[in-house]
Design a protein around this motif. Structure first.
Motif, short mmCIF file in Angstrom:
data_model
loop_
_atom_site.label_atom_id
_atom_site.label_comp_id
_atom_site.label_asym_id
_atom_site.label_seq_id
_atom_site.Cartn_x
_atom_site.Cartn_y
_atom_site.Cartn_z
N SER A 1 0.81 -1.21 0.00
CA SER A 1 0.00 0.00 0.00
C SER A 1 0.85 1.26 0.00
O SER A 1 0.35 2.35 0.23
CB SER A 1 -0.90 0.02 1.23
N ASP B 1 -6.52 -3.00 -9.29
CA ASP B 1 -7.10 -2.86 -7.95
C ASP B 1 -7.54 -4.24 -7.49
O ASP B 1 -8.45 -4.83 -8.06
CB ASP B 1 -8.29 -1.89 -8.02
N GLY C 1 -7.84 -2.19 -3.34
CA GLY C 1 -7.77 -0.74 -3.20
C GLY C 1 -6.60 -0.10 -3.92
O GLY C 1 -6.32 1.08 -3.75
N SER C 2 -5.90 -0.87 -4.74
CA SER C 2 -4.64 -0.42 -5.33
C SER C 2 -4.76 0.61 -6.45
O SER C 2 -3.75 1.09 -6.94
CB SER C 2 -3.83 -1.62 -5.84
N GLN D 1 -6.69 3.88 -3.42
CA GLN D 1 -5.87 4.43 -2.34
C GLN D 1 -4.76 5.34 -2.86
O GLN D 1 -4.60 6.47 -2.39
CB GLN D 1 -5.31 3.28 -1.48
N THR E 1 -9.43 6.55 2.12
CA THR E 1 -8.33 6.10 3.00
C THR E 1 -8.57 6.61 4.42
O THR E 1 -9.25 7.62 4.62
CB THR E 1 -6.98 6.64 2.51
N ASP F 1 -6.16 -0.16 3.60
CA ASP F 1 -7.18 -0.65 2.67
C ASP F 1 -8.55 -0.85 3.32
O ASP F 1 -9.45 -1.39 2.69
CB ASP F 1 -6.72 -2.00 2.06
#
Length: 493
Positions: free
Chosen positions: A131, A179, A182-183, A186, A410, A431
């Motif tokens: 993250s 994602d 959450g990639s 975020q 976030t 996340d």
């Protein structure tokens, strides 16, 4: 115009189509920006020749009166999780260093067909596991943002940290992201950019290095909701090579954008009010509600009762799938091979994987292998899958009451590189707001909202019903118009 790097996808596409400037001029401008930004470490490989080649093809097509694609003349960054023919594709891991695919991922092929060009392969967390973009074999990406009065180097988020940093720093107008938990959202939130994870199956996973196959989904990252809608339209589509691909038409999301939310209901999940949430995040959430009311929507409270179980379930399901997917990296067929003198096959496997995978990847493989092992499968993996079903049912019940859900993206603004590295659980908490939509396979996007007192961006998240990216984009547009977020990082790189 000399500085094309301030232009977004729509402006570049329309300017090229109208003859205001050439695609080559745009590509040259962004190539120069990439070449001068080594300090950010956003690109693993730069491909200026690819950007120019695509630009020249667009200019030639325009000169010949041929129709232009929806991304014609737009140079983009490609996350290094996407396989690109003839260009090194590593998933930011030593185990794939030097791997040059003989094929093109479906998503990247779709973008090239739409007229886009590639500026290079973007840095990321290794195998999309992280993250903060600190797990990359090629070193961390540095955010172009700094806190007011501080010189501390901040994270651009992860795993699509190279994508978010490059867009925020004006090294590219847009980039691909993926994602899993959450990639896309975020990193977009903490760099003041826009990113959307579409419904699971909207974009093909073929040719995308796998992390967790039931969760991974590609999506666009850009500077505006409009630009994301254009790019998503070019990326999406049915692919028979991907068994999870949705066989459904691709709507004209860009053409149907509408920020008027009259008659729409926006749900506010009670369970997202968590202990320890940054007060600035809470304040931006309250502001988001007001913006959506101003757009004509009715804001209602609702419940997603199993939210607190979503993150633990995700960190069982995702590592379990990762341990299976990453078994293919064994030093036999491609990538790194570590063969100690006199070693047998099993020794080569062990040595290759020990040398090729980073600590976070090893941690998740071990965790995944453990929860899938005899005696623990039912206690962990089966239970996590049941929780996943309950989370999906929560969303089904919620969407019987509302059209979209508004939440923070976030729990905190950007943090300093190294700040959370020694505490994996604290890192995983980044996340917490993003994972539920991933478990349910729903479309969700992050839109820039405000700046903190320290001058750092905060994002708001909109989650929609399956297959209803349009409502998500429309609500995002309503927030974007009212937030009027134009802040840029001051150049230090």
């Amino acid at each position: 115009m000399s500085d094309f790097t301030q232009l977004g996808v729509r402006d570049i596409r329309d300017g090229v189509a109208n003859g205001d400037f050439s695609a080559r001029e745009v590509a040259e401008s962004f190539n120069a920006a990439v070449a001068s930004a080594d300090a950010l470490n956003a690109f693993i490989v730069a491909t200026p020749e690819k950007a120019l080649e695509a630009a020249d093809a667009v200019d030639a097509a325009r000169a010949g009166g041929k129709p232009l694609g929806p991304m014609a003349g737009v140079p983009i960054g490609m996350k290094d999780l996407f396989c690109t023919k003839g260009v090194q594709s590593t998933a930011a891991s030593h185990i794939l260093e030097g791997f040059v695919p003989e094929y093109e991922s479906t998503v990247s092929a779709n973008l090239w067909s739409a007229g886009a060009g590639m500026l290079g392969k973007l840095n990321m967390d290794q195998f999309a596991m992280g993250s903060s973009n600190e797990t990359s074999h090629f070193g961390p990406v540095k955010s172009p943002w700094k806190k007011t009065g501080s010189n501390a180097t901040l994270t651009p988020g992860g795993s699509s940290g190279g994508s978010s940093a490059a867009i925020a720093a004006r090294l590219c107008p847009a980039a691909t992201g993926t994602d899993t938990g959450g990639s896309i959202r975020q990193p977009a939130a903490i760099t003041g950019t826009v990113g959307i994870k579409p419904t699971y199956g909207r974009c093909s996973r073929w040719g995308v290095v796998a992390f967790a196959s039931s969760l991974d989904q590609a999506g666009p990252m850009a500077r505006s909701v409009e630009d994301c809608a254009i790019m998503l339209g070019a990326m999406a589509g049915f692919d028979p090579k991907d068994s999870t691909s949705l066989d459904a038409p691709v709507p004209d999301w860009f053409g149907s954008l509408n920020a008027d939310l009259k008659g729409k209901k926006v749900g506010i999940p009670r369970e997202y009010r968590m202990e320890g949430i940054d007060p600035a995040i809470d304040a931006s959430w309250e502001q988001g509600k007001e913006w959506l009311r101003d757009a004509g929507a009715e804001v209602i409270e609702m419940s997603l009762p199993h939210t607190k179980y979503a993150l633990p379930a995700y960190y069982i399901v995702a590592p379990a799938e990762a341990s299976s997917n990453l078994a293919r990296y064994d030093g036999v067929r491609y990538g790194l091979r570590d063969l100690p003198e006199g070693a047998g096959l099993q020794d080569m496997y062990a040595a290759t994987r020990a040398a090729g995978f980073g600590d976070e990847v090893k941690r998740r493989i071990m965790l995944g292998t453990y929860v899938l092992s005899a005696g623990f499968y039912d206690a962990y993996y089966t239970q996590a899958q049941k929780i996943r079903t309950l989370v999906q049912r929560d969303f089904d019940a919620a969407f019987a009451q509302c059209d979209v859900i508004l939440a923070p993206t976030t729990p905190t603004p950007a943090f300093a590189l190294g700040e959370l590295q020694a505490d994996p659980l604290a890192m995983y908490m980044n996340d917490v707001f993003a994972v539920p939509a991933s478990l349910a396979g729903l479309p969700a996007m992050s839109v820039p909202a405000t700046l903190t007192e320290d001058g750092l961006p905060l994002g708001l998240q909109i989650v929609g019903k399956a297959m209803d990216e349009q409502s998500v984009l429309n609500a995002g547009l309503a927030i974007e118009q009212r937030a009027a977020f134009t802040a840029q990082p001051e150049k230090w790189w």
